[in-house]
Design a protein around this motif. Structure first.
Motif, PDB file in Angstrom:
ATOM      1  N   LYS A  16     -21.423 -11.397 -15.639  1.00 51.57           N
ATOM      2  CA  LYS A  16     -21.817 -11.029 -16.733  1.00 51.57           C
ATOM      3  C   LYS A  16     -21.863 -11.921 -17.901  1.00 51.57           C
ATOM      4  N   SER A  24     -30.296  -1.150 -13.559  1.00 52.59           N
ATOM      5  CA  SER A  24     -30.173  -0.118 -14.384  1.00 52.59           C
ATOM      6  C   SER A  24     -29.322  -0.418 -15.641  1.00 52.59           C
ATOM      7  N   GLY A  25     -29.086  -1.692 -15.717  1.00 50.09           N
ATOM      8  CA  GLY A  25     -28.437  -2.285 -17.157  1.00 50.09           C
ATOM      9  C   GLY A  25     -27.002  -1.964 -17.043  1.00 50.09           C
ATOM     10  N   VAL A  28     -24.063  -3.953 -16.225  1.00 51.68           N
ATOM     11  CA  VAL A  28     -23.419  -5.142 -15.908  1.00 51.68           C
ATOM     12  C   VAL A  28     -22.020  -5.135 -15.659  1.00 51.68           C
ATOM     13  N   GLN A  73     -19.441   4.613 -17.728  1.00 49.67           N
ATOM     14  CA  GLN A  73     -19.988   3.542 -16.890  1.00 49.67           C
ATOM     15  C   GLN A  73     -19.329   3.946 -15.261  1.00 49.67           C
TER      16      GLN A  73
END
Lengths: 409, 463
Positions: free
Chosen positions: B159, B246-247, B249, B295
């Motif tokens: 990240k 899918s975003g 991270v 998340q």
């Protein structure tokens, strides 16, 4: 490159330990000696790799190497944070032994100290021991380290105990449960020679929990073991094992003694004649706070003193006895945990005599932490620590006093 | 050979208390954390421990004048022999340059001397709510100078990137003792070649890094850790891919294979089912706990669609520590499994991770070697560890062949030799294959320009 030394049995023992060192450097951040003298050879990694270098024939097994190997507190701080739990203390002890065997002696100083501690009669002359040592010109071994004689439990009570308790006779403590069996007190040399008042308190406390056997024991053998007199250590250990065969629990008020006696079994693991007896013996050994906590001992009085605890290396890291002394002290009323309570005080057997300057710097850090805790009283469970802490108390100009845990419980 | 007269010059520069001369003290500066065996030839002639840039500059001027090799060193936690003074001469240890010089909160930058431990940089910044993300496994004891010299990575790279992504400027003492300043606090800066990035990762071969200027970011407000157990390596890797696409991270996405897991299990006396083929440890961060919960739920859903066996979401700080202890203790646990261990550091495109792991397994089978594989699956950095016993007849030869093939495997899937450990001594033989001749000759031209006498960390990166 391999050297012939690799097949020497003692070095084989060393090899098994030091080959586990990944040389990562974690120990550099915690080693008290590296904290004072920041060169590689001071650190645990440095010394373990000197041992490895000797095995590989890269380092000469000479006086310089021995000097580096001797420069270790055996405090086990490195082991605590080591990812591979490399037993630096055991490795150093074994390398020292290797050198002593090779040189035929550990050197005059350690030989003298070892002989003194080995001689029960000399040690037993507790009141006269210091004079005797002066006579033998060994008095530098205990430089202004004595607990001031006027600072006894009586003084402690007068200074710090609550008024309701003052002057009362110690009663029998209500016990949660009793460890059945015969309890014997192991009288350590350092306690006997330097802190006879604390010895009396230990016996008195133990007597409230059980009838205590007093055995005429010799030295635990750590001074000999640590400095290349392993045969003396083994010989004394055998005597000790035989001496305590009739008892069920052996309590020592010295962390180094209790720690060493618990490890006796490991040193006889390869000796079929003694293995069993040594294992039984070691299993009986307890530190005094460990024992008192186990039997649910209640302190004889409440204290107004703010007490902090200095955790001896051989108690906390050596035996895993950490919460027991603290819980006992909490029960006396006012306990405060100081920062770095488990960091070495720089005493470490005879280290403080061999390296006074380094020891002083390590102690200065300890003193700072004690002062920052605002405690009036720092308590410990090891005579060498008490010697050091008394120096710190003197340096602090009387900001705090020092006592053995038996004197305040 | 350094003459007594030159030794005196050096002592006069830094003071005798900052020079080590006895053989036992010098020996301590002859090794690092790599598997390179100790040797008398690696013991430096002199160890110098400077405290200021001026001292470093003076020492370098002397070294330059008398053509003395200089090997810079931090805490020797490197894995490739980078700080081993193979050419003798000086070991220049920067461990006494330990000041954090400025924490510029408004510009979010920190200036420090090279010998500051990376974790101390992290803590200093964290106290002001600022975040220095690079966290190589050695960050508790490695120095920032060493981390920049090697361009160290770490678990958060997926990240937040690696060390070089945070280096804004450097103070470097050049081979002849000239003090050079590169970069600065201006975020946009295209004035001249990017020397800051040239020195970053140069492994001490181009100059001695004495001060560093690092960029910081705001500290994430909330963090948590998840542990996912899979019955297949592909499903483990696919879970990470699908998350990223899918975003989602994660701040770290670590993968351990079965051999690694069982090593930790033995080392830490844990019970891990033999059905588990791969374990993924994820760190997630965000603004709020609710954020993290969301998340975690999404990750859990993806993992379940890929037959995850167990999802563990840490419920307390203690549980976070427990999970990370498994990962952080891994290298040592694996090291303890055999007398010798060759730890490699290949790096491959992220989607080639499972393929690279399979190729490595095949190599292990072919040579009858146990190879534990773990790594930073989120960024494609793999650490295969070959477990062996070099005292066995012929084992060394076999291991070398296996290592060769591991590097070939990495290159074949579009990867490279080293993700974060550097080339040092251990990977020198392979660099030509990785970079090609134009690559090598360009590097050598740079080296020649900056270190014409070849005194800076000789013998490293190439022979």
């Amino acid at each position: 490159m391999k050297s012939r030394l690799e097949h020497q049995p003692l070095l084989q023992e060393v090899k098994e330990i030091v080959s586990q060192c990944d040389r990562c450097g974690t120990c550099l951040t915690v080693c008290p000696l590296y904290g004072i003298k920041d060169i590689e050879s001071s650190s645990a990694r440095g010394k373990n790799n000197i041992a490895r270098g000797i095995l590989a024939g890269v380092v000469e097994a000479d006086h310089e190497a021995l000097k580096a190997i001797n420069f270790c507190l055996l405090c086990r701080t490195c082991i605590d944070s080591c990812p591979n739990k490399v037993k630096t203390d055991d490795a150093m002890i074994a390398v020292r032994q290797f050198f002593a065997d090779k040189n035929g002696s550990p050197g005059i100083k350690y030989q003298a100290l070892g002989s003194l501690m080995k001689n029960r009669k000399l040690v037993k002359l507790s009141a006269g021991a210091l004079q005797l040592m002066r006579g033998m010109r060994l008095n530098h071994l205990v430089p202004h380290g004595m607990a001031p004689r006027e600072f006894t439990r009586k003084q402690y009570l007068a200074a710090f105990a609550g008024p309701a308790i003052l002057g009362s006779i110690p009663g029998r403590s209500p016990l949660k449960r009793s460890l059945t069996g015969k309890v014997a007190y192991f009288k350590g040399c350092g306690m006997q020679m330097l802190f006879p008042d604390a010895v009396q308190e230990s016996i008195r406390i133990l007597s409230t929990a059980s009838s205590v056997q007093l055995v005429n024991n010799g030295c635990c053998g750590l001074p000999q073991l640590a400095h290349g007199l392993r045969n003396d250590f083994l010989e004394m250990a055998k005597e000790t094992i035989a001496l305590f065969e009739q008892t069920d629990i052996i309590v020592s008020d010295c962390a180094s003694c209790s720690g060493t006696l618990k490890h006796v079994a490991a040193y006889f693991a390869g000796d079929p004649a003694w293995r069993e007896r040594a294992a039984v013996f070691s299993a009986k050994v307890m530190g005094i706070s460990e024992y008192l906590f186990e039997v649910g001992y209640q302190p004889r009085n409440q204290s107004q003193a703010l007490i902090t605890f200095h955790e001896p290396c051989h108690l906390g890291r050596g035996q895993g006895i950490k919460n027991q002394p603290r819980e006992l002290l909490k029960a006396t009323g006012n306990f405060v945990e100081m920062a770095g309570a488990n960091s070495c005080c720089g005493g470490a057997g005879s280290f403080h005599i061999d390296y006074p300057d380094v020891s002083k710097q390590i102690l200065a850090k300890k003193q700072q932490n004690i002062e920052a805790s605002h405690a009036n009283l720092v308590v410990s469970e090891c005579p060498t620590c008490l010697v050091q802490l008394n120096k710190a108390a003197a340096n602090s100009g009387g900001k705090f006093k020092v006592m053995h845990i038996s004197q305040v419980l | 050979m350094i003459t007594e007269a030159v030794k005196k010059l050096i002592r006069d520069c830094v003071g005798p208390e900052n020079v080590l001369e006895s053989s036992i003290d010098r020996f301590g500066y002859s090794y690092d954390s790599s598997f390179i065996p100790m040797a008398k030839e690696h013991i430096p002639e002199l160890v110098v421990l400077p405290s200021t840039t001026e001292e470093v500059a003076k020492v370098m001027a002397i070294a330059h004048q008398y053509a003395i090799p200089v090997t810079p060193r931090g805490t020797a936690s490197g894995r490739t022999g980078g700080c081993i003074p193979v050419a003798g001469g000086l070991s220049l240890a920067l461990t006494r340059m330990t000041k954090v010089l400025e924490l510029d909160e408004r510009n979010m930058m920190v200036t420090a001397e090279a010998g500051v431990r990376t974790i101390d940089i992290y803590h200093t910044c964290a106290q002001k709510g600022l975040f220095f993300p690079p966290d190589p496994a050695s960050w508790k004891y490695s120095t920032i100078g060493g981390n920049i010299g090697e361009n160290a990575g770490g678990m958060r790279a997926v990240k937040y990137g690696v060390t070089s992504n945070y280096v804004m400027g450097l103070e470097v003492v050049l081979a002849d003792g000239t003090v050079l300043h590169t970069g600065g606090k201006a975020i946009k800066n295209v004035t001249g070649y990017n020397l800051t990035q040239l020195f970053t990762g140069s492994e001490g071969t181009l100059g001695i890094i004495t001060k560093v200027l690092l960029r910081l970011i705001p500290m994430p407000k909330a963090r948590n850790t998840l542990q996912l157990m899979f019955g297949s390596l592909d499903n483990a890797c696919n879970t990470i891919h699908q998350m990223l696409m899918s975003g989602l991270v994660p701040a770290a996405a670590e993968l351990m294979d079965k051999i690694s897991l069982q090593a930790v299990a033995r080392h830490r006396k844990l019970d891990i089912s033999p059905d588990i083929e791969a374990c993924v440890v994820l760190e997630i961060d965000g603004d709020t706990q609710a954020d993290l919960l969301k998340q975690a739920e999404r990750i859990s859903a993806i993992a379940h669609s890929l037959q995850v066996i167990e999802v563990r979401i840490a419920q307390s700080a203690q549980e976070v520590d427990e999970i990370w202890a498994i990962r952080r203790g891994l290298s040592s646990a694996i090291g303890a499994m055999a007398p010798n261990r060759f730890g490699e550091d290949i790096s491959v495109p992220r989607d080639a991770f499972p393929k690279a792991v399979r190729l490595i397994r095949d190599i292990g089978k072919k040579y009858h070697l146990t190879i534990a594989v773990y790594g930073h699956a989120g960024d494609g950095n793999i650490h295969p560890s070959i477990l062996c016993d070099l005292s066995k007849e012929g084992e060394e030869e076999v291991v070398h062949r296996a290592v060769d093939e591991i590097f070939d495997a990495a290159l074949s899937v579009g990867g490279t030799l080293s993700g974060e450990h550097g080339i040092g001594l251990t990977k020198r033989p392979y660099i030509a294959k990785a970079l090609g001749h134009p690559g090598i000759s360009t590097l050598k031209a740079v080296k020649q320009a900056l270190d014409p006498k070849g005194i800076l960390n000789p013998g490293k990166i190439w022979e």
